[in-house]
Design a protein around this motif. Structure first.
Motif, PDB file in Angstrom:
ATOM      1  N   ASP A  39      42.372  33.939  51.033  1.00 54.87           N
ATOM      2  CA  ASP A  39      42.938  34.286  49.724  1.00 54.87           C
ATOM      3  C   ASP A  39      42.524  35.690  49.290  1.00 54.87           C
ATOM      4  O   ASP A  39      43.320  36.423  48.681  1.00 54.87           O
ATOM      5  N   PHE A  40      41.296  36.060  49.581  1.00 55.41           N
ATOM      6  CA  PHE A  40      40.822  37.400  49.226  1.00 55.41           C
ATOM      7  C   PHE A  40      41.634  38.458  49.964  1.00 55.41           C
ATOM      8  O   PHE A  40      42.103  39.440  49.360  1.00 55.41           O
ATOM      9  N   LEU A  41      41.832  38.280  51.257  1.00 55.13           N
ATOM     10  CA  LEU A  41      42.619  39.240  52.031  1.00 55.13           C
ATOM     11  C   LEU A  41      44.067  39.301  51.535  1.00 55.13           C
ATOM     12  O   LEU A  41      44.649  40.381  51.408  1.00 55.13           O
ATOM     13  N   ARG A  42      44.642  38.133  51.261  1.00 59.88           N
ATOM     14  CA  ARG A  42      46.044  38.108  50.835  1.00 59.88           C
ATOM     15  C   ARG A  42      46.235  38.839  49.502  1.00 59.88           C
ATOM     16  O   ARG A  42      47.171  39.629  49.344  1.00 59.88           O
ATOM     17  N   THR A  43      45.351  38.580  48.533  1.00 57.58           N
ATOM     18  CA  THR A  43      45.516  39.238  47.236  1.00 57.58           C
ATOM     19  C   THR A  43      45.368  40.746  47.362  1.00 57.58           C
ATOM     20  O   THR A  43      46.082  41.500  46.686  1.00 57.58           O
ATOM     21  N   ARG A  44      44.459  41.187  48.220  1.00 60.84           N
ATOM     22  CA  ARG A  44      44.279  42.628  48.385  1.00 60.84           C
ATOM     23  C   ARG A  44      45.448  43.257  49.148  1.00 60.84           C
ATOM     24  O   ARG A  44      45.872  44.364  48.837  1.00 60.84           O
ATOM     25  N   ARG A  45      45.978  42.574  50.137  1.00 61.30           N
ATOM     26  CA  ARG A  45      47.111  43.107  50.897  1.00 61.30           C
ATOM     27  C   ARG A  45      48.350  43.249  50.010  1.00 61.30           C
ATOM     28  O   ARG A  45      49.050  44.266  50.062  1.00 61.30           O
ATOM     29  N   THR A  46      48.619  42.241  49.192  1.00 59.76           N
ATOM     30  CA  THR A  46      49.862  42.251  48.409  1.00 59.76           C
ATOM     31  C   THR A  46      49.818  43.224  47.234  1.00 59.76           C
ATOM     32  O   THR A  46      50.867  43.573  46.693  1.00 59.76           O
ATOM     33  N   ARG A  47      48.627  43.675  46.848  1.00 58.09           N
ATOM     34  CA  ARG A  47      48.573  44.637  45.745  1.00 58.09           C
ATOM     35  C   ARG A  47      48.551  46.086  46.242  1.00 58.09           C
ATOM     36  O   ARG A  47      48.588  47.014  45.443  1.00 58.09           O
ATOM     37  N   LEU A  48      48.479  46.294  47.554  1.00 53.90           N
ATOM     38  CA  LEU A  48      48.444  47.645  48.115  1.00 53.90           C
ATOM     39  C   LEU A  48      49.857  48.058  48.518  1.00 53.90           C
ATOM     40  O   LEU A  48      50.512  47.381  49.301  1.00 53.90           O
ATOM     41  N   ARG A  49      50.345  49.167  47.978  1.00 56.23           N
ATOM     42  CA  ARG A  49      51.690  49.631  48.265  1.00 56.23           C
ATOM     43  C   ARG A  49      51.727  50.417  49.577  1.00 56.23           C
ATOM     44  O   ARG A  49      50.735  51.063  49.941  1.00 56.23           O
ATOM     45  N   PRO A  50      52.853  50.390  50.289  1.00 57.34           N
ATOM     46  CA  PRO A  50      52.937  51.150  51.546  1.00 57.34           C
ATOM     47  C   PRO A  50      52.592  52.624  51.362  1.00 57.34           C
ATOM     48  O   PRO A  50      51.880  53.211  52.185  1.00 57.34           O
TER      49      PRO A  50
END
Length: 280
Positions: free
Chosen positions: A11-22
């Motif tokens: 969950d920690f990885l997913r939340t950080r990945r989805t908030r980072l823009r390309p």
């Protein structure tokens, strides 16, 4: 709160990945992009791991990433030092075999610490691993107000700031709540199955939609120092810095001391408060 360390890591990885823009990592978003954040395969490419391996991490499956893989993910996600340490803590917990339930000793405050705290001229508290308030000196109690009369299990820093009336006494309450929740998540990462941690997060999530929403963000903060503003009913607004000092030989409770800059109006108000309490 999940008591599965692998789920917490995922969950920690997913939340950080989805908030980072390309564009934050030098990628072109493209015209047909359906998601705002990075795709799994993009993050895997940036970190130098296979897409399948990273996907299994986000699915909470039994993968055991090396320190090098974790550091590569942290760099790809532009992690702060706090977030990187949190990632390593979560991974270490996920690598630890599931243990049978064990007994936990109640947190206690050494007599020597109580004596030191009573002799201090600044507000001081002893705060447990999961931010339970275990002891205080007179000035510390004056800052907490009626909160110190709550039952022991309800004397938690988060419970203090999540109360409806806290908006009147804490001008920066929303920011303080977010910071304290980040502190709690950092503390829980090393021992996610601790019964007090599970109980506390469960109770707060049921009682407070604000807590539940902020907890789902997986933000972290290290409980070492910070700033607080309190609108005290006797002396007015107090802007204080706080520092946390581990108690020697004790992995649980820590001493939290609040101070004001020398010669500031806040320091003068603290002296007035001490006079009202009859303390040095």
């Amino acid at each position: 709160m999940s008591d599965d360390p692998r789920r917490e890591l995922a969950d920690f990885l997913r939340t950080r990945r989805t908030r980072l823009r390309p564009q934050d990592v030098g990628l072109e978003p493209g015209p047909r992009r359906r998601v705002a954040g990075l795709r799994r395969e993009e993050l895997a490419l940036l970190a130098g791991v296979s897409s399948d391996y990273y996907q299994r991490m986000e699915q909470g499956r039994d993968v055991r990433p090396s320190e090098q893989v974790l550091d590569a993910l942290a760099r790809a996600l532009n992690f702060s030092a706090e977030e990187t340490r949190h990632l390593h803590s979560l991974a270490a917990a996920a690598r630890t075999p599931v243990r049978l339930s064990r007994s936990y000793e109640p947190e206690s405050v050494p007599d020597t610490t109580l004596r030191v705290m009573r002799g201090m001229t600044s507000p001081a508290l002893v705060v447990g691993r999961f931010l339970d308030v275990l002891a205080w000196n007179p000035l510390g109690g004056a800052l907490l107000g009626e909160f110190i009369r709550q039952p022991q299990r309800e004397r938690n820093l988060l419970a203090l700031f999540l109360r409806p009336e806290a908006d009147r006494s804490c001008p920066n309450r929303a920011a303080t709540v977010a910071e304290v929740i980040g502190m709690l998540r950092t503390q829980i990462a090393a021992d996610p199955g601790h019964p007090r941690a599970v109980e506390l997060v469960g109770e707060l999530a049921l009682r407070s939609d604000e807590f539940a929403a902020l907890w789902a963000l997986h933000d972290v903060a290290e409980p070492t120092r910070g700033h607080m503003s309190i609108d005290h009913h006797q002396v007015g607004e107090l802007n204080l810095d706080w520092d946390v000092y581990p108690i020697p030989g004790n992995l649980g409770p820590a001493l939290m001391v609040c101070t004001a800059a020398e010669g500031s109006p806040d320091a003068a108000r603290l002296r007035v408060l001490a006079d009202l309490l009859g303390t040095p």
